[in-house]
Design a protein around this motif. Sequence first.
Motif, short mmCIF file in Angstrom:
data_model
loop_
_atom_site.label_atom_id
_atom_site.label_comp_id
_atom_site.label_asym_id
_atom_site.label_seq_id
_atom_site.Cartn_x
_atom_site.Cartn_y
_atom_site.Cartn_z
N ASN A 38 0.83 -1.22 0.00
CA ASN A 38 0.00 0.00 0.00
C ASN A 38 0.86 1.27 0.00
O ASN A 38 0.61 2.21 0.76
N GLY A 39 1.92 1.24 -0.82
CA GLY A 39 2.79 2.42 -0.92
C GLY A 39 3.82 2.52 0.18
O GLY A 39 4.74 3.33 0.11
N TYR A 62 -4.12 -5.39 15.23
CA TYR A 62 -4.97 -4.89 16.32
C TYR A 62 -4.20 -4.90 17.63
O TYR A 62 -4.29 -3.97 18.43
N ILE A 63 -3.39 -5.94 17.85
CA ILE A 63 -2.55 -6.00 19.07
C ILE A 63 -1.63 -4.78 19.10
O ILE A 63 -1.46 -4.12 20.12
N ILE A 64 -1.02 -4.47 17.95
CA ILE A 64 -0.08 -3.34 17.89
C ILE A 64 -0.80 -2.04 18.21
O ILE A 64 -0.28 -1.19 18.93
N LYS A 106 -13.67 -2.80 6.90
CA LYS A 106 -12.33 -2.25 7.13
C LYS A 106 -11.63 -3.03 8.25
O LYS A 106 -12.27 -3.39 9.23
N VAL A 107 -10.34 -3.28 8.07
CA VAL A 107 -9.59 -4.10 9.03
C VAL A 107 -8.31 -3.36 9.46
O VAL A 107 -7.81 -2.48 8.77
N HIS A 108 -7.80 -3.77 10.64
CA HIS A 108 -6.56 -3.17 11.17
C HIS A 108 -5.38 -3.62 10.31
O HIS A 108 -5.32 -4.77 9.85
N PHE A 109 -4.41 -2.71 10.13
CA PHE A 109 -3.29 -2.93 9.20
C PHE A 109 -2.01 -2.36 9.82
O PHE A 109 -2.01 -1.27 10.38
N GLN A 110 -0.91 -3.16 9.75
CA GLN A 110 0.38 -2.65 10.25
C GLN A 110 1.50 -3.03 9.30
O GLN A 110 1.42 -4.04 8.60
N VAL A 111 2.55 -2.20 9.29
CA VAL A 111 3.75 -2.48 8.49
C VAL A 111 4.97 -2.31 9.39
O VAL A 111 5.16 -1.25 10.00
N TYR A 142 1.45 0.74 13.34
CA TYR A 142 0.03 0.69 13.02
C TYR A 142 -0.32 1.74 11.96
O TYR A 142 0.07 2.89 12.08
N GLN A 143 -1.04 1.31 10.91
CA GLN A 143 -1.33 2.19 9.78
C GLN A 143 -2.80 2.60 9.67
O GLN A 143 -3.19 3.26 8.72
N GLY A 144 -3.63 2.16 10.63
CA GLY A 144 -5.05 2.48 10.55
C GLY A 144 -5.85 1.32 9.96
O GLY A 144 -5.36 0.19 9.88
#
Length: 292
Positions: free
Chosen positions: A131-132, A146-148, A262-267, A271-273
């Motif tokens: 995602n960029g 979600y944990i993050i 919509k789901v939780h997202f991290q890189v 955490y990215q929202g």
Amino acid sequence: MGAGNSSAKLLFIVNPGSGNHQINYSEAITLHFKAESQEIEIFELPKDCSLENLKQTIDQSKADRVIAVGGDGTLKLVAECLAGTNIPIGIIPAGSANGMAKELGIPLELEAALKVAASGQLKKIHAIKVNGEFCIHLADIGFNAYIIKRFDHLPQRGMIGYAKAAWQALWSHHKMEVDLEIKGKQIQTQAAMVVIANATSYGTGVKINPEGDLTDDLFEVILVKKYTVLEILKVKFTELPFNREKIELFHTKDLCIKTRHKVHFQVDGEYQGKVNQVEARILPAAITIIIP
């Protein structure tokens, strides 16, 4: 590839917010190189340092090696600045998990890590564009992201805080309906989380991706389907192998995930929202890392 020498200039990018605050890294680094003829420069990351500012600092330093002093987030920032160049990146593990340092066999002890940064071998590894965002370690949607999110708001750091966040997340996180497109194939399923893995393990030491290889031109997609408390905690906190009936693994160069909600997202631990679409593609031989 070759080792370093004392005529090379080392630039240390220090994240003062990393880790446990028991060590003043700038002082320790200065002290370590005091007796040597090694040329060093130390740059402490200001809060909300932009990529452009950091790139400028690195360019102006004319350093031969740039060393990230912090956790995976600091390394990601430095790697993004140097992607596509041949400037080697060193790692001094100073974060709470240090997943990438463990992955590459970099010593967690400061003096030993500094020796590797100054004179270790060079290795090209790939990265992933998710995602960029530039991803060097692991990105995921669902339970772990979600944990993050929960962990970021807890006063306790380290493994205790992490375990607490995981426990809270278990009782309030729901399965996702996901639609994956991998190598032109559609997979529709329910999942607790989907991991986009460059590396093999989480910072906790858990091997989520036993088939990962940082030097090939593929990344792995791990689909955690069955939502059992034991399986998720096993994946997060132990080195036990996981149950293949509950977890599926794919190798690919690109991926598209769509989710109904919509789901939780991290890189890389950040955490990215919330998102309902994730696109990922491989960036082969993107960065050069200094290893023992």
